[in-house]
Design an enzyme around this catalytic site. Sequence first.
Site, PDB file in Angstrom:
ATOM      1  N   ASN A   1      49.643  54.006 122.644  1.00 54.38           N
ATOM      2  CA  ASN A   1      50.413  54.271 123.892  1.00 54.38           C
ATOM      3  C   ASN A   1      50.190  55.769 124.339  1.00 54.38           C
ATOM      4  O   ASN A   1      50.417  55.716 125.601  1.00 54.38           O
ATOM      5  CB  ASN A   1      51.737  53.813 123.340  1.00 54.38           C
ATOM      6  CG  ASN A   1      52.872  54.368 124.562  1.00 54.38           C
ATOM      7  OD1 ASN A   1      52.953  53.707 125.720  1.00 54.38           O
ATOM      8  ND2 ASN A   1      53.541  55.723 124.385  1.00 54.38           N
TER       9      ASN A   1
ATOM     10  N   TYR B   1      42.872  59.508 136.256  1.00 59.14           N
ATOM     11  CA  TYR B   1      43.767  58.819 135.475  1.00 59.14           C
ATOM     12  C   TYR B   1      42.988  57.218 135.642  1.00 59.14           C
ATOM     13  O   TYR B   1      42.906  56.630 134.563  1.00 59.14           O
ATOM     14  CB  TYR B   1      45.099  58.488 136.087  1.00 59.14           C
ATOM     15  CG  TYR B   1      46.074  57.773 135.400  1.00 59.14           C
ATOM     16  CD1 TYR B   1      46.546  58.109 134.129  1.00 59.14           C
ATOM     17  CD2 TYR B   1      46.778  56.338 135.973  1.00 59.14           C
ATOM     18  CE1 TYR B   1      47.632  57.231 133.320  1.00 59.14           C
ATOM     19  CE2 TYR B   1      47.444  55.597 135.248  1.00 59.14           C
ATOM     20  CZ  TYR B   1      48.170  56.041 133.934  1.00 59.14           C
ATOM     21  OH  TYR B   1      48.853  55.254 133.380  1.00 59.14           O
TER      22      TYR B   1
ATOM     23  N   LYS C   1      41.790  54.820 132.505  1.00 56.81           N
ATOM     24  CA  LYS C   1      42.294  53.479 132.089  1.00 56.81           C
ATOM     25  C   LYS C   1      41.483  52.385 132.226  1.00 56.81           C
ATOM     26  O   LYS C   1      41.633  51.300 131.591  1.00 56.81           O
ATOM     27  CB  LYS C   1      43.532  53.154 133.077  1.00 56.81           C
ATOM     28  CG  LYS C   1      44.816  54.084 132.564  1.00 56.81           C
ATOM     29  CD  LYS C   1      45.382  54.020 131.293  1.00 56.81           C
ATOM     30  CE  LYS C   1      46.283  54.853 131.023  1.00 56.81           C
ATOM     31  NZ  LYS C   1      46.904  54.607 129.541  1.00 56.81           N
TER      32      LYS C   1
HETATM   33  N1  NAP Z   1      55.177  54.855 133.117  1.00 56.47           N
HETATM   34  C1  NAP Z   1      54.331  54.181 134.034  1.00 56.47           C
HETATM   35  O1  NAP Z   1      54.635  53.972 134.997  1.00 56.47           O
HETATM   36  C2  NAP Z   1      52.934  53.797 133.220  1.00 56.47           C
HETATM   37  C3  NAP Z   1      52.446  52.764 133.942  1.00 56.47           C
HETATM   38  C4  NAP Z   1      51.166  52.086 133.480  1.00 56.47           C
HETATM   39  C5  NAP Z   1      50.776  52.759 132.221  1.00 56.47           C
HETATM   40  N2  NAP Z   1      51.394  53.651 131.696  1.00 56.47           N
HETATM   41  C6  NAP Z   1      51.012  54.327 130.096  1.00 56.47           C
HETATM   42  O2  NAP Z   1      51.959  54.094 129.341  1.00 56.47           O
HETATM   43  C7  NAP Z   1      51.862  54.932 128.223  1.00 56.47           C
HETATM   44  C8  NAP Z   1      53.203  55.907 127.936  1.00 56.47           C
HETATM   45  O3  NAP Z   1      53.584  56.465 129.086  1.00 56.47           O
HETATM   46  P1  NAP Z   1      54.979  56.535 129.474  1.00 56.47           P
HETATM   47  O4  NAP Z   1      55.119  56.068 130.995  1.00 56.47           O
HETATM   48  O5  NAP Z   1      55.798  56.069 128.562  1.00 56.47           O
HETATM   49  O6  NAP Z   1      55.219  58.119 129.741  1.00 56.47           O
HETATM   50  P2  NAP Z   1      55.960  59.297 128.851  1.00 56.47           P
HETATM   51  O7  NAP Z   1      57.290  58.982 128.740  1.00 56.47           O
HETATM   52  O8  NAP Z   1      55.306  60.680 129.284  1.00 56.47           O
HETATM   53  O9  NAP Z   1      55.288  59.111 127.472  1.00 56.47           O
HETATM   54  C9  NAP Z   1      53.843  59.647 127.059  1.00 56.47           C
HETATM   55  C10 NAP Z   1      53.663  59.841 125.386  1.00 56.47           C
HETATM   56  O10 NAP Z   1      52.656  60.231 125.256  1.00 56.47           O
HETATM   57  C11 NAP Z   1      52.814  61.140 124.437  1.00 56.47           C
HETATM   58  N3  NAP Z   1      51.455  62.139 124.316  1.00 56.47           N
HETATM   59  C12 NAP Z   1      50.662  62.533 125.349  1.00 56.47           C
HETATM   60  N4  NAP Z   1      49.788  63.398 125.022  1.00 56.47           N
HETATM   61  C13 NAP Z   1      49.768  63.024 123.534  1.00 56.47           C
HETATM   62  C14 NAP Z   1      48.716  63.465 122.590  1.00 56.47           C
HETATM   63  N5  NAP Z   1      48.032  64.156 123.016  1.00 56.47           N
HETATM   64  N6  NAP Z   1      49.089  63.317 121.428  1.00 56.47           N
HETATM   65  C15 NAP Z   1      50.001  62.247 120.957  1.00 56.47           C
HETATM   66  N7  NAP Z   1      51.085  62.047 121.878  1.00 56.47           N
HETATM   67  C16 NAP Z   1      50.837  62.348 123.275  1.00 56.47           C
HETATM   68  C17 NAP Z   1      53.803  62.136 124.650  1.00 56.47           C
HETATM   69  O11 NAP Z   1      54.655  62.478 123.490  1.00 56.47           O
HETATM   70  P3  NAP Z   1      54.607  64.308 123.128  1.00 56.47           P
HETATM   71  O12 NAP Z   1      54.351  64.944 124.274  1.00 56.47           O
HETATM   72  O13 NAP Z   1      55.542  64.618 122.148  1.00 56.47           O
HETATM   73  O14 NAP Z   1      53.125  64.237 122.251  1.00 56.47           O
HETATM   74  C18 NAP Z   1      54.870  60.836 125.058  1.00 56.47           C
HETATM   75  O15 NAP Z   1      55.636  60.458 123.954  1.00 56.47           O
HETATM   76  C19 NAP Z   1      50.839  56.041 128.696  1.00 56.47           C
HETATM   77  O16 NAP Z   1      49.400  55.684 128.195  1.00 56.47           O
HETATM   78  C20 NAP Z   1      50.570  55.669 130.438  1.00 56.47           C
HETATM   79  O17 NAP Z   1      49.494  56.228 130.892  1.00 56.47           O
HETATM   80  C21 NAP Z   1      52.756  54.326 132.030  1.00 56.47           C
END
Ligand code: NAP
Length: 253
Positions: free
Chosen positions: A95, A161, A165
């Site tokens: 994730n 991005y 993806k």
């Molecule tokens: N929110 C949306 O609208 C949306 C839509 C489609 C897909 N997504 C996808 O869902 C996933 C989760 O995103 P989210 O929306 O929940 O955002 P978020 O709250 O910003 O969470 C992202 C997580 O990724 C971790 N992370 C980032 N870089 C990292 C690294 N190098 N190593 C380990 N951990 C890392 C961060 O933790 P640390 O900073 O503690 O490392 C955080 O826990 C992502 O892949 C995102 O692309 C999100």
Amino acid sequence: MSMNIDASKKDKVALVTGATSGIGRSTALLLASEGATVVVAARREEKGRQVVEEIRALGGEAAFLKMDVANEESVRDGIRWIVGRYGKLDLAVNNAGISKRPAPLIETDTKDLQDALQTNVVGLFASMKHEAAAMLKTGGGAIVNVSSINGLRPTDRSSAYSASKFAVEALTKVAAKEMAGHNIRINAIAPGPTKSEITEGLGEELLAGFAQLIPAKRMAESEEIAKAIAYLLSDDAAFAVGSTWVMDGGLIL
Ligand SMILES: NC(=O)c1ccc[n+]([C@@H]2O[C@H](COP(=O)([O-])OP(=O)(O)OC[C@H]3O[C@@H](n4cnc5c(N)ncnc54)[C@H](OP(=O)(O)O)[C@@H]3O)[C@@H](O)[C@H]2O)c1
């Protein structure tokens, strides 16, 4: 959250990368509530330990693992640590991901593309590779990769991005095809706009605009995405191989 033991998660060891916030945190909490022992992996130690405490306070089992998915050694060592501590890895949710503010191609720094590819693609590739290798040794497992609707259809102002993806989609399908015969099921979830730290950073005006474009007229809660991930990881989804579950309130219809 009450404990709700799903027979297919009991005695399972699950890794969730990027579990300090948003979709990852909700998924870690849900899998723990279903009986799995959850490894909460990410870079921010304090936040990770808070998630572990939340899980333990609810009667679940969890441990924090400091892992930077952009660094393959960190991923390899982290998965070795899990296998050393628990003897196996059954379930994994890849994730961890980053996303910068949307910008037109000509205003996007090449570095933004490189960063998105390093975390979202190289990081997920390394995670899947080491997870699958560990799962092969103990007879199998299930993996869910967190993709995005941006990996399924072109979205303007999202070149870095979206490129990352679309690559997640390709990696998921190739790995799923290779691993299905080894009892390792690999699928993806493609969320639409979901409330999390990534989206909080975009500001209320942009988020209200997103919500208007969605037939369901709202963004997803991270818990809703977590439920779909938990299903794909469960034995109930035994015939789902290389699929992508779009969960976007109808946005890409
Ligand atoms: N929110 C949306 O609208 C949306 C839509 C489609 C897909 N997504 C996808 O869902 C996933 C989760 O995103 P989210 O929306 O929940 O955002 P978020 O709250 O910003 O969470 C992202 C997580 O990724 C971790 N992370 C980032 N870089 C990292 C690294 N190098 N190593 C380990 N951990 C890392 C961060 O933790 P640390 O900073 O503690 O490392 C955080 O826990 C992502 O892949 C995102 O692309 C999100």
